[in-house]
Structure formats: C-alpha cells, structure tokens
Write an enzyme that holds these catalytic residues in place. Structure first.
Site, PDB file in Angstrom:
ATOM      1  CG  HIS A 147      -2.071   1.016   1.541  1.00 31.78           C
ATOM      2  ND1 HIS A 147      -1.691   2.296   1.801  1.00 31.78           N
ATOM      3  CD2 HIS A 147      -3.396   1.119   1.220  1.00 31.78           C
ATOM      4  CE1 HIS A 147      -2.646   2.996   1.865  1.00 31.78           C
ATOM      5  NE2 HIS A 147      -3.901   2.153   1.534  1.00 31.78           N
ATOM      6  CG  ASP A 162       0.595  -2.093   6.132  1.00 27.18           C
ATOM      7  OD1 ASP A 162      -0.215  -2.263   6.645  1.00 27.18           O
ATOM      8  OD2 ASP A 162       0.684  -1.524   4.990  1.00 27.18           O
ATOM      9  CD  GLN A 170      -6.664  -4.779   4.377  1.00 30.77           C
ATOM     10  OE1 GLN A 170      -7.533  -5.361   4.762  1.00 30.77           O
ATOM     11  NE2 GLN A 170      -6.895  -3.401   4.148  1.00 30.77           N
ATOM     12  CE  LYS A 183      -7.094  -0.429   6.388  1.00 32.44           C
ATOM     13  NZ  LYS A 183      -7.933   0.187   5.296  1.00 32.44           N
ATOM     14  CB  CYS A 199      -3.675   3.258  -1.776  1.00 26.04           C
ATOM     15  SG  CYS A 199      -4.734   4.547  -1.451  1.00 26.04           S
TER      16      CYS A 199
HETATM   17  N1  7TS Z   1      -1.621  -0.598   4.638  1.00 30.97           N
HETATM   18  C1  7TS Z   1      -2.564  -1.435   4.152  1.00 30.97           C
HETATM   19  C2  7TS Z   1      -2.237  -2.712   3.612  1.00 30.97           C
HETATM   20  C3  7TS Z   1      -3.885  -1.063   3.925  1.00 30.97           C
HETATM   21  O1  7TS Z   1      -4.943  -1.609   3.438  1.00 30.97           O
HETATM   22  C4  7TS Z   1      -4.058   0.294   4.370  1.00 30.97           C
HETATM   23  C5  7TS Z   1      -5.450   0.878   4.148  1.00 30.97           C
HETATM   24  C6  7TS Z   1      -3.213   1.060   5.015  1.00 30.97           C
HETATM   25  C7  7TS Z   1      -1.944   0.702   5.019  1.00 30.97           C
HETATM   26  C8  7TS Z   1      -3.463   2.455   5.414  1.00 30.97           C
HETATM   27  O2  7TS Z   1      -4.434   2.440   6.513  1.00 30.97           O
HETATM   28  P1  7TS Z   1      -4.894   3.649   7.346  1.00 30.97           P
HETATM   29  O3  7TS Z   1      -5.724   3.175   8.328  1.00 30.97           O
HETATM   30  O4  7TS Z   1      -3.429   4.347   7.958  1.00 30.97           O
HETATM   31  O5  7TS Z   1      -5.533   4.679   6.192  1.00 30.97           O
HETATM   32  N2  7TS Z   1      -6.392   0.509   2.946  1.00 30.97           N
HETATM   33  C9  7TS Z   1      -7.248   0.774   2.287  1.00 30.97           C
HETATM   34  C10 7TS Z   1      -8.016   0.278   1.309  1.00 30.97           C
HETATM   35  O6  7TS Z   1      -7.405  -1.097   0.946  1.00 30.97           O
HETATM   36  N3  7TS Z   1      -8.977   0.838   0.719  1.00 30.97           N
HETATM   37  O7  7TS Z   1      -8.933   1.727   1.411  1.00 30.97           O
HETATM   38  C11 7TS Z   1      -8.072   1.844   2.586  1.00 30.97           C
END
Ligand code: 7TS
Length: 412
Positions: A129, A206, A209, A232, A370
């Site tokens: 990501h 990271d 997920q 999440k 992303c």
């Molecule tokens: N890393 C991964 C693997 C992610 O899926 C996401 C968010 C992030 C980092 C960033 O997370 P945040 O909570 O700091 O924003 N993924 C997604 C997605 O798949 N669609 O919208 C956000």
C-alpha cells in the site's frame, strides 16, 4: 493455560450486533463488501464511545479529579487490550497512533532518521500500500539510503528467492505487509523476519489487513514493529496502534513533541517521558482508544480460526461462482489469502462496475486501492475488489455474482 469458552459462530446472530448492516441501499438490502477499506462497528463499540462522552469525558493523565482518573483508567485498559491482541511482551511497547499510516511514519522518521545513512538499504515489496512505500521513499531521500523492491510472481506472491538475494550487509529495514489489501496475499512474515535478522536488518510489518483476519502474535512473528488501524478491526477511525520492540523504542528519539510526551521542560533543556508516553504528544484520541478496546474485547469472544474459516468459505464461494462469469478475470491467485476477491471484467472499467453494483445495493471498492506500483506492474488501471468480513454471508456472495451475471449480459 485453560482457554475461555468462546461464543459459537452464528453469522445471523453476529449480524444483529452490527446495526448498520440492517438497511436498504438503492432499494436493495445493503451488501457491504468494502471491509478492507473500513469495517463496520458492533453496537458495543458505538455504545462504549457514547458512554464515555456521556459519563466520563475528561482529559487523561493530568486531572486531580474522579472523571480524569476514570478516563485514564479506561484509556490505559484499552492499551492493555491491544497488548493482549498482539501478544506483545509489555504495555510500554504499545504506542497509540492514528492508524497504520501514522505508525509507519513514526518508525520511518524516528527510527529511520536516527539510524540510517548514505548507502544503507531499505527493502519494501511490489505488493505494498502507498502507506508502506512513500514514508520509506521520503526517508531514503532524507538519509541517502537506497530503496529496493521485492518482486512478485504470477500468482501475486512475494518472490522469496529474490528477497534473499536483495538482502545485503547494508540492509537496515525490511518493510512488508502481513496481508495485501489489493489482492489478499498473506505474506510469510516469520520467514522474512528470520532472513532479515540474519542480515542484521529490522522488520516493520504493515498489519492493516493482517490484524482484521489473522492471529497476530508479534513474539511468534519476531517482528520489530507492527502497525495496525482500529477502523479495520471493527473499531473507530482516528486510532490505531504501533507495537515496537522495547530496546528499539527506548533508543529512538520522539516523533512529535508537546504535552504528554514531556517529563520536564525548561529553557535550558527538556527531558522526555517514559515509554509509551514518549511517543504520544498532545491529548490523545481518548474515546477512540476506548472504542478500539471495546472492538478487541468483542473480537475476543470468538475463536479467530472460526472467523477465518467462515471468511475462507466466502472466498471459496466467490472463486467457484466466478468461473461462470464470462470475461471475468481474478487478479491475485495466491493460495494463501485473506478474504479479498479482486477482479476485472473484459470491456468494463472498474469504476463503471462499482457504480452498477452500487445500484444493486452492493458496496465494493474499485481502482488502484492505493497500490499503484502493483497495478503498474500488472499492467492494469485497477480492479474491482470485494473484501469480506466475518459478518458477511454466502447468500450475499451469491447476490454479488447474480448481479455480475446481469451486468455482463447487459454489456455483451
Ligand atoms: N496498509 C494497508 C495494507 C492498507 O490496506 C491500508 C488501508 C493502509 C496501510 C493505510 O491504513 P490507514 O488506516 O492508515 O489509512 N487500506 C485501504 C484500502 O484497501 N482501501 O481503503 C483503504
């Protein structure tokens, strides 16, 4: 150790815990398949945050009064929940952050800037990501380090042989995801940490997920940092946590400065608070931390393996039904995946697909998710992505494919 008795898995009873699921969208019962972007919140999370504002609201760690004591107690109890969720050795190793993105930026700017120099190497993967790419690109520019990329194979899995050959005595940081948001691939973190540590590098995971779908045990994974987002894992937005190994956190400089992270300030010099507060400048997201604690407490009722088995069943149903949709191509065929079904359909742009499914009450994500370097590598502008949570049903997956059949017929 005796295992607490777990709540039996009953998807209909679980759905009743999530008030948002019970609604019509565009004249159809909502089918929410955008869980990888953000997941829905059980009533207990909503209620924990409401109760905090109704009964407890006060700033933490500072007031000499009952409400502040209570707020501090609930806030710190939520940190203990996170420690337990990650099986971290100690609560001092759990830093509140806004989410995965902020957790990774904290490591890059605090650990990275104080430990890397020209010629050092940072390794990320093709499958990341943007939040696990750009902070390292910026760090590389700031320090003169080089960024290297683990390639993927045709199934969209990390090429581990290539990873081994990328590791050198100059490798300082390896940053990879536990599971891919765009394709669902689960990465072999234990193997990655073993190889990286042999080469003298630290590993940043990271977990955006990984945390919602997989057992996370930072001691078993043996990673040095693990970041995840509350929103999440069925908790609120604006909160997440970073686990860091104590000896690394101890040696790292503060990330941001101001109230709470300070021990003593004078114009001749300032000393910093102890862990974990050294990394928590300013009034924290108190209600959100309490909400995240409630979400983790909710999850704890279940056997995580049972949740995963249900999600696997949803994914298997999708894979089976997708074979009958003319022109549909599954993207990312790793055998070991979290419940992400990413696909393209001949002649239909993903954004049109998103609109057409939404008209039938089905929420999916479309686009590059992303993960533009991944899409560029695959030679596609993006995909449509249905990402399942444990409250989704086989019936909903069947609805998705009935809708897809209708759409495909319309465009043939
Ligand atoms: N890393 C991964 C693997 C992610 O899926 C996401 C968010 C992030 C980092 C960033 O997370 P945040 O909570 O700091 O924003 N993924 C997604 C997605 O798949 N669609 O919208 C956000």
């Amino acid at each position: 150790m005796t295992q607490a008795i777990k709540r039996p898995f009953d998807v209909n009873a679980i759905r009743d815990d999530f008030p948002i699921l019970n609604q019509q969208v565009n004249g159809h019962p909502l089918v929410y398949f955008d869980n990888a972007a953000t997941s829905q919140k059980p009533e207990v999370v909503i209620e924990a945050m409401n109760r905090y504002y109704r009964e407890t609201n006060s700033n933490v760690h500072r007031g000499a009064h009952a409400l502040s004591d209570r707020a501090t107690g609930e806030f710190e109890a939520a940190r203990d929940q996170v420690r337990k969720f990650l099986n971290a050795p100690s609560r001092e190793e759990i830093i509140w952050v806004r989410g995965t993105t902020e957790g990774i930026n904290l490591v890059a700017q605090s650990y990275g800037r104080s430990n890397l120099k020209t010629g050092d190497e940072i390794i990320v993967s093709q499958l990341e990501h943007h939040s696990n790419i750009v902070p390292w690109q910026i760090l590389a520019q700031q320090t003169g380090a080089n960024l290297k990329v683990i390639p993927i194979n045709e199934q969209v899995e990390l090429d581990m042989a290539a990873f081994k050959s990328l590791l050198t005595e100059n490798t300082r940081i390896v940053a990879v995801n536990h599971a891919s948001n765009a394709m669902g691939t689960i990465n072999p973190i234990k193997e990655i940490t073993r190889l990286a540590h042999e080469a003298g590098a630290i590993v940043v995971v990271d977990g955006a997920q990984g945390a919602p779908h997989l057992e996370v045990d930072v001691q078993d994974l043996d990673c040095d940092f693990y970041a995840f987002s509350g929103h999440k894992v069925f908790g609120p937005t604006g909160i997440g946590a970073l686990y860091g190994r104590k000896e690394l956190l101890d040696a790292m400089p503060p990330y941001q400065s101001g109230g709470e992270m300070i021990e003593r300030v004078s114009f001749s010099g300032t000393t910093f608070n102890e862990l974990p507060f050294k990394f928590e400048a300013g009034t924290p997201a108190i209600a959100e931390s309490i909400g995240l604690g409630a979400a983790l407490n909710y999850l704890e009722q279940f056997d995580k393996a049972q949740l995963k088995a249900h999600e696997d069943q949803l994914l298997q149903t999708a894979l089976k039904l997708s074979a009958d949709v003319v022109g549909l191509k599954l993207i990312g065929k790793a055998p070991d995946k979290v419940s992400v079904f990413s696909f393209v359909v001949d002649g239909l742009h993903p954004s049109d697909m998103g609109t057409l499914l939404d008209q039938q009450g089905i929420a999916v994500r479309t686009g590059h998710h992303c993960a533009q370097p991944l899409m560029e590598y695959l030679g596609i502008p993006g995909t449509s992505r249905a990402s399942f949570a444990f409250y989704n049903t086989v019936d909903e997956v069947e609805k998705l494919f009935a809708a897809l059949q209708k759409i495909v017929k319309l465009f043939r």
